[in-house]
Write an enzyme that holds these catalytic residues in place. Structure first.
Site, PDB file in Angstrom:
ATOM      1  N   THR B 166       0.860  -1.169   0.000  1.00  0.00           N
ATOM      2  CA  THR B 166       0.000   0.000   0.000  1.00  0.00           C
ATOM      3  C   THR B 166       0.904   1.228   0.000  1.00  0.00           C
ATOM      4  O   THR B 166       1.994   1.176   0.541  1.00  0.00           O
ATOM      5  CB  THR B 166      -0.830  -0.019   1.299  1.00  0.00           C
ATOM      6  OG1 THR B 166      -1.725  -1.122   1.237  1.00  0.00           O
ATOM      7  CG2 THR B 166      -1.604   1.262   1.517  1.00  0.00           C
ATOM      8  N   VAL B 195     -13.349  -4.440   1.238  1.00  0.00           N
ATOM      9  CA  VAL B 195     -12.818  -3.101   1.449  1.00  0.00           C
ATOM     10  C   VAL B 195     -11.976  -3.145   2.713  1.00  0.00           C
ATOM     11  O   VAL B 195     -12.430  -3.639   3.746  1.00  0.00           O
ATOM     12  CB  VAL B 195     -13.957  -2.066   1.582  1.00  0.00           C
ATOM     13  CG1 VAL B 195     -13.393  -0.674   1.849  1.00  0.00           C
ATOM     14  CG2 VAL B 195     -14.827  -2.061   0.330  1.00  0.00           C
ATOM     15  N   GLY B 196     -10.766  -2.650   2.623  1.00  0.00           N
ATOM     16  CA  GLY B 196      -9.876  -2.661   3.786  1.00  0.00           C
ATOM     17  C   GLY B 196      -9.880  -1.336   4.508  1.00  0.00           C
ATOM     18  O   GLY B 196     -10.841  -0.567   4.434  1.00  0.00           O
ATOM     19  N   ASP B 197      -8.798  -1.079   5.209  1.00  0.00           N
ATOM     20  CA  ASP B 197      -8.722   0.128   6.030  1.00  0.00           C
ATOM     21  C   ASP B 197      -8.570   1.401   5.206  1.00  0.00           C
ATOM     22  O   ASP B 197      -9.019   2.475   5.616  1.00  0.00           O
ATOM     23  CB  ASP B 197      -7.524   0.024   6.980  1.00  0.00           C
ATOM     24  CG  ASP B 197      -6.206  -0.124   6.221  1.00  0.00           C
ATOM     25  OD1 ASP B 197      -6.087  -1.054   5.407  1.00  0.00           O
ATOM     26  OD2 ASP B 197      -5.314   0.717   6.425  1.00  0.00           O
ATOM     27  N   GLY B 218      -0.399  -2.033   6.331  1.00  0.00           N
ATOM     28  CA  GLY B 218      -0.318  -3.284   7.085  1.00  0.00           C
ATOM     29  C   GLY B 218      -1.536  -4.133   6.821  1.00  0.00           C
ATOM     30  O   GLY B 218      -2.175  -3.989   5.776  1.00  0.00           O
ATOM     31  N   GLY B 220      -5.052  -4.730   6.759  1.00  0.00           N
ATOM     32  CA  GLY B 220      -6.171  -3.802   6.824  1.00  0.00           C
ATOM     33  C   GLY B 220      -7.182  -4.109   7.910  1.00  0.00           C
ATOM     34  O   GLY B 220      -7.638  -3.211   8.621  1.00  0.00           O
TER      35      GLY B 220
END
Lengths: 312, 312
Positions: B166, B195-197, B218, B220
């Site tokens: 990322t 969907v991650g962080d 990292g 998520g």
């Protein structure tokens, strides 16, 4: 620990016509959640089931009764969070299912992820055997009329959405676990794919056994800017009561980003609050077998649970 | 105020083969952002342009070079936030565009919303005239091989994704405004619609002129559970330096939810840090016309900007 559940049916201005339905709805949801807690059920089950009751109730902007996006479609967001291990599940922009909160719980329990959106959420629902429902079954006459009204020139969808109600619940169970759940159809006449605060962890809700749990309602975009639920919990971590934490966080949202809203909060001692800066917020809570409920500022209708039981 | 920019290219274990490319990539992005700041540009423009440089660089897991989901598709998330007024824009699960961070900026500036997802994000991109690109143009040989490898029985996609990166940037400009930007292809072999962080405000990034700005990287799902970016800022609000705030927040993430990751942080005095609990994180920073860069713990390569200029 004595179990406690607190419910909201959305912050805003509630029309006289809608008020009795909202009042009955939040009471019914609180009683449902409380009955689960009294039987030794978990806070997580209690908040989920309480929110299901409101998703199924067309008076609220969640599940059946959701507002429509700019294209006249229903796109829903939901989140659930377990304070025990900070586990969470959420869905955004999900269509054609009756209970987004149940799908959020499935995301939490059946996947390694926390949030599934749109197409992926639908694929997951199908794989889990969640029945697809007709979009029409989620749309009420009121939602459609509001949508049509907002398509007219000069209307202000942001303003008019404040009569609608995102729903949410927080609870603490007899084991001392806290949980939160929030579900919504979002903002009236929103753009396709708009995701609000609800499924964003820390904005639409947050739960941590070390502190407490919070579910939020109001103008999603301003709630997100201050990560309202997490903000409330930070204030409690600093030693504030739920009420002071809620006041301080909502005041910050008003001052910093000119936003109004409401929160329900329970801390890990079972103290709770239902606080709002909008004109009204329908809410109900049960603790010590006493049901409390209100819509206007300063209002607090109190009856023993035994007198409040509504035949389901 | 002296301008500062800090970049990350992802936390994890970086293979010897990938390291030179990552190192050059974060330096190039930092120099690009710094040149904008030195010309009097805003922190917001600097972080956006720095992230564009990394989205266009196939060494990173964002834009071209994004990892693939379980179906072999590229679904990307991005967020940008302006510390001046807490304005933010984000996209989730967006496909077939070269620069998700630019689309996130358009969400912030051209809509009343903060987050658009999937189908709606695509409709918005089209309406804004953002060119659609072929999915193949975003897929590298490395991404495809990793995806194929992870489809094999016994592989651990969560573990193997830690080599990917990322990307993110934080900056403070000469007017004292802070901003953050984060962009990602997410987790290797993730479910469709995961969907991650990154696009969740307070998790993938947060910026507030009263405090500072943070971008995270990292795993998520664990970042979301502790709303890592917001957590770092809360610690700074309590008086901690960026370094202590980063250490404390990352330590909390490790202790509470067994998660590893990294953050880049700048406070509103221009102090900054690049801190990680993973084996490595590629990062670069420029302050006082000096470029610093590192990949391993304790490493800090320092050169004057004038000696570091990479022909573009």
């Amino acid at each position: 620990m004595k179990p406690v559940i607190v419910i909201h049916g959305g912050a805003g201005s509630i029309s006289t016509e809608r008020e009795p339905g909202c009042r009955a709805g939040v009471k019914q949801a609180a009683l449902k959640g409380y009955s689960i807690l009294k039987q030794g059920g978990s806070a997580l089950d209690a908040v989920e089931e309480a929110v299901v009751v409101m998703e199924d109730n067309p008076h609220f902007n969640a599940g059946c009764g959701s507002v429509l996006n700019e294209k006249g479609e229903v796109e829903m967001d939901a989140i659930v969070m377990d304070g025990k291990d900070l586990a969470s599940g959420a869905v955004s922009a999900v269509r054609c299912i009756a209970n987004p909160i149940k799908l959020a719980r499935l995301v939490m329990e059946k996947t390694d992820h926390l949030l599934l959106t749109d197409r992926g959420a639908s694929l997951f629902a199908k794989a889990q055997g969640v029945p697809e429902v007709l979009e029409e079954s989620l749309i009420t006459e009121r939602s459609r009329k509001r949508w049509e009204h907002n398509l007219k020139t000069g209307s202000d969808p942001v303003e008019s959405q404040f009569g609608h109600g995102t729903v949410g619940a927080v609870a603490i169970d007899s084991a001392g676990n806290v949980a939160c759940a929030t579900s919504t159809g979002g903002l009236t006449n929103k753009m396709v794919g708009r995701v609000g605060d609800t499924p964003c962890i820390g904005s639409g809700g947050y739960a941590d056994n070390l502190v407490g749990a919070c579910s939020t309602t109001g103008h999603g975009e301003t709630i997100m800017k201050v990560t309202l639920a997490r903000l409330v919990l930070y204030h409690m971590e600093q030693g504030m009561s739920p009420e002071d934490a809620a006041d301080t966080a909502l005041n910050c949202m008003k001052t910093r980003v000119d936003g109004l809203g409401g929160v329900i909060v329970v801390n890990n001692s079972g103290d709770w609050t239902a606080t709002f800066t909008t004109n009204q917020m329908s809410w109900a809570a049960v603790k010590d077998d006493v049901l409390q409920c209100g819509v206007d500022h300063g209002e607090n209708e109190t009856v023993p649970v035994s007198d409040a039981l509504i035949p389901s």
